[in-house]
Design a protein around this motif. Structure first.
Motif, PDB file in Angstrom:
ATOM      1  N   THR A 208       0.828  -1.203   0.000  1.00  0.00           N
ATOM      2  CA  THR A 208       0.000   0.000   0.000  1.00  0.00           C
ATOM      3  C   THR A 208       0.863   1.254   0.000  1.00  0.00           C
ATOM      4  O   THR A 208       0.581   2.223  -0.717  1.00  0.00           O
ATOM      5  CB  THR A 208      -0.938   0.004   1.226  1.00  0.00           C
ATOM      6  OG1 THR A 208      -1.779  -1.146   1.186  1.00  0.00           O
ATOM      7  CG2 THR A 208      -1.784   1.261   1.255  1.00  0.00           C
TER       8      THR A 208
ATOM      9  N   MET B  75       2.360   1.891  -3.443  1.00  0.00           N
ATOM     10  CA  MET B  75       1.403   2.425  -4.403  1.00  0.00           C
ATOM     11  C   MET B  75       1.004   3.861  -4.075  1.00  0.00           C
ATOM     12  O   MET B  75       0.803   4.685  -4.967  1.00  0.00           O
ATOM     13  CB  MET B  75       0.156   1.529  -4.455  1.00  0.00           C
ATOM     14  CG  MET B  75       0.440   0.098  -4.880  1.00  0.00           C
ATOM     15  SD  MET B  75       1.273   0.013  -6.508  1.00  0.00           S
ATOM     16  CE  MET B  75       2.029  -1.611  -6.398  1.00  0.00           C
ATOM     17  N   LYS B  76       0.896   4.178  -2.803  1.00  0.00           N
ATOM     18  CA  LYS B  76       0.447   5.517  -2.402  1.00  0.00           C
ATOM     19  C   LYS B  76       1.457   6.590  -2.755  1.00  0.00           C
ATOM     20  O   LYS B  76       1.079   7.697  -3.160  1.00  0.00           O
ATOM     21  CB  LYS B  76       0.167   5.535  -0.890  1.00  0.00           C
ATOM     22  CG  LYS B  76      -0.274   6.895  -0.359  1.00  0.00           C
ATOM     23  CD  LYS B  76      -0.706   6.805   1.086  1.00  0.00           C
ATOM     24  CE  LYS B  76      -1.041   8.179   1.665  1.00  0.00           C
ATOM     25  NZ  LYS B  76      -2.122   8.864   0.945  1.00  0.00           N
ATOM     26  N   TYR B  77       2.752   6.288  -2.642  1.00  0.00           N
ATOM     27  CA  TYR B  77       3.766   7.334  -2.777  1.00  0.00           C
ATOM     28  C   TYR B  77       4.554   7.266  -4.078  1.00  0.00           C
ATOM     29  O   TYR B  77       5.553   7.959  -4.231  1.00  0.00           O
ATOM     30  CB  TYR B  77       4.696   7.301  -1.560  1.00  0.00           C
ATOM     31  CG  TYR B  77       3.957   7.713  -0.314  1.00  0.00           C
ATOM     32  CD1 TYR B  77       3.643   9.052  -0.082  1.00  0.00           C
ATOM     33  CD2 TYR B  77       3.500   6.766   0.597  1.00  0.00           C
ATOM     34  CE1 TYR B  77       2.921   9.434   1.041  1.00  0.00           C
ATOM     35  CE2 TYR B  77       2.779   7.144   1.727  1.00  0.00           C
ATOM     36  CZ  TYR B  77       2.494   8.480   1.931  1.00  0.00           C
ATOM     37  OH  TYR B  77       1.757   8.865   3.037  1.00  0.00           O
TER      38      TYR B  77
ATOM     39  N   GLN C 233       4.605   7.750  -8.294  1.00  0.00           N
ATOM     40  CA  GLN C 233       3.923   8.325  -9.451  1.00  0.00           C
ATOM     41  C   GLN C 233       4.283   7.611 -10.755  1.00  0.00           C
ATOM     42  O   GLN C 233       3.830   7.982 -11.826  1.00  0.00           O
ATOM     43  CB  GLN C 233       4.246   9.811  -9.574  1.00  0.00           C
ATOM     44  CG  GLN C 233       3.514  10.683  -8.566  1.00  0.00           C
ATOM     45  CD  GLN C 233       4.171  10.668  -7.207  1.00  0.00           C
ATOM     46  OE1 GLN C 233       5.370  10.893  -7.079  1.00  0.00           O
ATOM     47  NE2 GLN C 233       3.402  10.407  -6.173  1.00  0.00           N
TER      48      GLN C 233
ATOM     49  N   ALA D 172       0.307  -3.089  -9.473  1.00  0.00           N
ATOM     50  CA  ALA D 172       0.259  -1.742 -10.037  1.00  0.00           C
ATOM     51  C   ALA D 172      -0.686  -1.692 -11.238  1.00  0.00           C
ATOM     52  O   ALA D 172      -1.511  -0.772 -11.364  1.00  0.00           O
ATOM     53  CB  ALA D 172       1.658  -1.293 -10.442  1.00  0.00           C
TER      54      ALA D 172
ATOM     55  N   LEU E  32      -4.413  -1.848 -10.101  1.00  0.00           N
ATOM     56  CA  LEU E  32      -4.895  -0.623  -9.456  1.00  0.00           C
ATOM     57  C   LEU E  32      -5.044   0.521 -10.452  1.00  0.00           C
ATOM     58  O   LEU E  32      -5.986   1.307 -10.363  1.00  0.00           O
ATOM     59  CB  LEU E  32      -3.940  -0.230  -8.326  1.00  0.00           C
ATOM     60  CG  LEU E  32      -3.945  -1.178  -7.118  1.00  0.00           C
ATOM     61  CD1 LEU E  32      -2.872  -0.767  -6.114  1.00  0.00           C
ATOM     62  CD2 LEU E  32      -5.304  -1.215  -6.449  1.00  0.00           C
ATOM     63  N   VAL E  33      -4.134   0.604 -11.418  1.00  0.00           N
ATOM     64  CA  VAL E  33      -4.259   1.647 -12.442  1.00  0.00           C
ATOM     65  C   VAL E  33      -5.443   1.340 -13.355  1.00  0.00           C
ATOM     66  O   VAL E  33      -6.257   2.213 -13.672  1.00  0.00           O
ATOM     67  CB  VAL E  33      -2.961   1.778 -13.257  1.00  0.00           C
ATOM     68  CG1 VAL E  33      -3.164   2.746 -14.427  1.00  0.00           C
ATOM     69  CG2 VAL E  33      -1.814   2.263 -12.378  1.00  0.00           C
TER      70      VAL E  33
ATOM     71  N   LYS F  68      -8.157   2.660  -9.152  1.00  0.00           N
ATOM     72  CA  LYS F  68      -7.911   2.781  -7.718  1.00  0.00           C
ATOM     73  C   LYS F  68      -6.761   3.738  -7.423  1.00  0.00           C
ATOM     74  O   LYS F  68      -6.669   4.311  -6.345  1.00  0.00           O
ATOM     75  CB  LYS F  68      -7.628   1.408  -7.106  1.00  0.00           C
ATOM     76  CG  LYS F  68      -8.819   0.467  -7.131  1.00  0.00           C
ATOM     77  CD  LYS F  68      -9.951   0.986  -6.259  1.00  0.00           C
ATOM     78  CE  LYS F  68     -11.100   0.005  -6.183  1.00  0.00           C
ATOM     79  NZ  LYS F  68     -12.225   0.514  -5.364  1.00  0.00           N
ATOM     80  N   ILE F  69      -5.822   3.872  -8.366  1.00  0.00           N
ATOM     81  CA  ILE F  69      -4.785   4.888  -8.266  1.00  0.00           C
ATOM     82  C   ILE F  69      -4.737   5.640  -9.587  1.00  0.00           C
ATOM     83  O   ILE F  69      -5.197   5.153 -10.614  1.00  0.00           O
ATOM     84  CB  ILE F  69      -3.389   4.286  -7.947  1.00  0.00           C
ATOM     85  CG1 ILE F  69      -2.966   3.258  -9.004  1.00  0.00           C
ATOM     86  CG2 ILE F  69      -3.368   3.680  -6.565  1.00  0.00           C
ATOM     87  CD1 ILE F  69      -1.554   2.731  -8.786  1.00  0.00           C
ATOM     88  N   THR F  70      -4.178   6.840  -9.545  1.00  0.00           N
ATOM     89  CA  THR F  70      -4.101   7.680 -10.730  1.00  0.00           C
ATOM     90  C   THR F  70      -3.324   6.970 -11.833  1.00  0.00           C
ATOM     91  O   THR F  70      -2.419   6.193 -11.574  1.00  0.00           O
ATOM     92  CB  THR F  70      -3.414   9.012 -10.381  1.00  0.00           C
ATOM     93  OG1 THR F  70      -4.063   9.569  -9.240  1.00  0.00           O
ATOM     94  CG2 THR F  70      -3.499   9.988 -11.537  1.00  0.00           C
TER      95      THR F  70
END
Length: 250
Positions: free
Chosen positions: A155, A158-160, A162, A180, A183-184, A188-190
């Motif tokens: 987590t 993925m959070k930190y 880019q 990754a 989630l992309v 779920k993440i940018t």
């Protein structure tokens, strides 16, 4: 102390254990194993507190990191090999482009990327994990934290991050790559770039994704397009910089 280099060492979060004090199993293994004495049931609530503490520590530790790229790859890659040098060069290029570099903090590709960032006077982050055969963070990490639980560590990755740079590796690298990607792809993440480094190594996987997974409609063309390929370190950095044009990371 004579013979200290041969001693077994285990890091469990902030705790260091050596020799006979090292337990036969890891914290993750004990959490996920349903076998054994029933008293584990009564201690699980305390594990939740420990898990919460790891999230708090990880988020607090990296909250002011700024823009960063995670580099994944095999812990078995040896110094002096082309792959090790490529990871080092990529990390150096990322630092010069204004990024911090995040790895799992271990040996191999992780060490190479941390080394490239460290020797370029950049921020070299290591997110370590308690494993039976690994001890401590590599010497090129200048910001490090060690986790007990894989899912907390993932987590934080993925959070930190880019962007994600993936060099040849084994099961752990595949896990991080598809984490990754998933989630992309699911939002779920940018939508940040994922770059596969080493066209020869990744060609079989990419062919299977196209001829089997895509052909059978299990993924779409847009999901396959999430993966970039590059062999040259400068090209890796260029792909990431181009994807980030106009984006703010404040």
């Amino acid at each position: 102390m004579g013979g200290s280099n041969s001693r077994r060492v285990r890091r469990q979060g902030p705790v260091t254990l050596r020799d006979k004090q090292i337990p036969a199993t890891t914290t993750d293994q004990r959490l996920l194993d349903r076998r054994g004495p029933s008293d584990w049931v009564h201690t699980d609530p305390w594990r939740v507190m420990r898990i919460q503490a790891e999230f708090v520590e990880g988020f607090g530790f990296l909250s002011e990191l700024g823009k960063a790229v995670s580099v994944f790859g095999s812990a078995r890659t040896k110094p002096g090999t082309p792959e090790y040098q490529k990871a080092q060069d990529i990390a150096s290029g990322l630092v010069k482009a204004g990024y911090a570099v995040i790895t799992g903090g271990g040996p191999g590709i992780m060490e190479a990327a941390n080394r490239g960032a460290f020797e370029s006077n950049g921020t070299s982050v290591g997110l370590g994990i308690e494993l039976p055969l690994e001890s401590g963070l590599n010497e090129y990490v200048n910001m490090g934290i060690e986790f007990r639980y894989f899912f907390v560590r993932k987590t934080v990755f993925m959070k930190y991050s880019q962007a994600f740079v993936v060099l040849p590796g084994g099961y752990g690298t595949m896990d991080e790559l598809f984490e990754a990607l998933t989630l992309v792809a699911t939002g779920k993440i940018t939508r940040f770039p994922i770059v596969l480094v080493g066209s020869e190594y990744w060609s079989g996987l990419l062919d299977w994704l196209k001829t089997t997974m895509l052909a059978e409609g299990k993924i779409g063309h847009d999901e396959l397009a999430l993966l970039h390929q590059a062999d040259d370190p400068d090209e890796v950095v260029s792909i990431i910089r181009e994807a980030h044009k106009g984006l703010s990371f404040a």
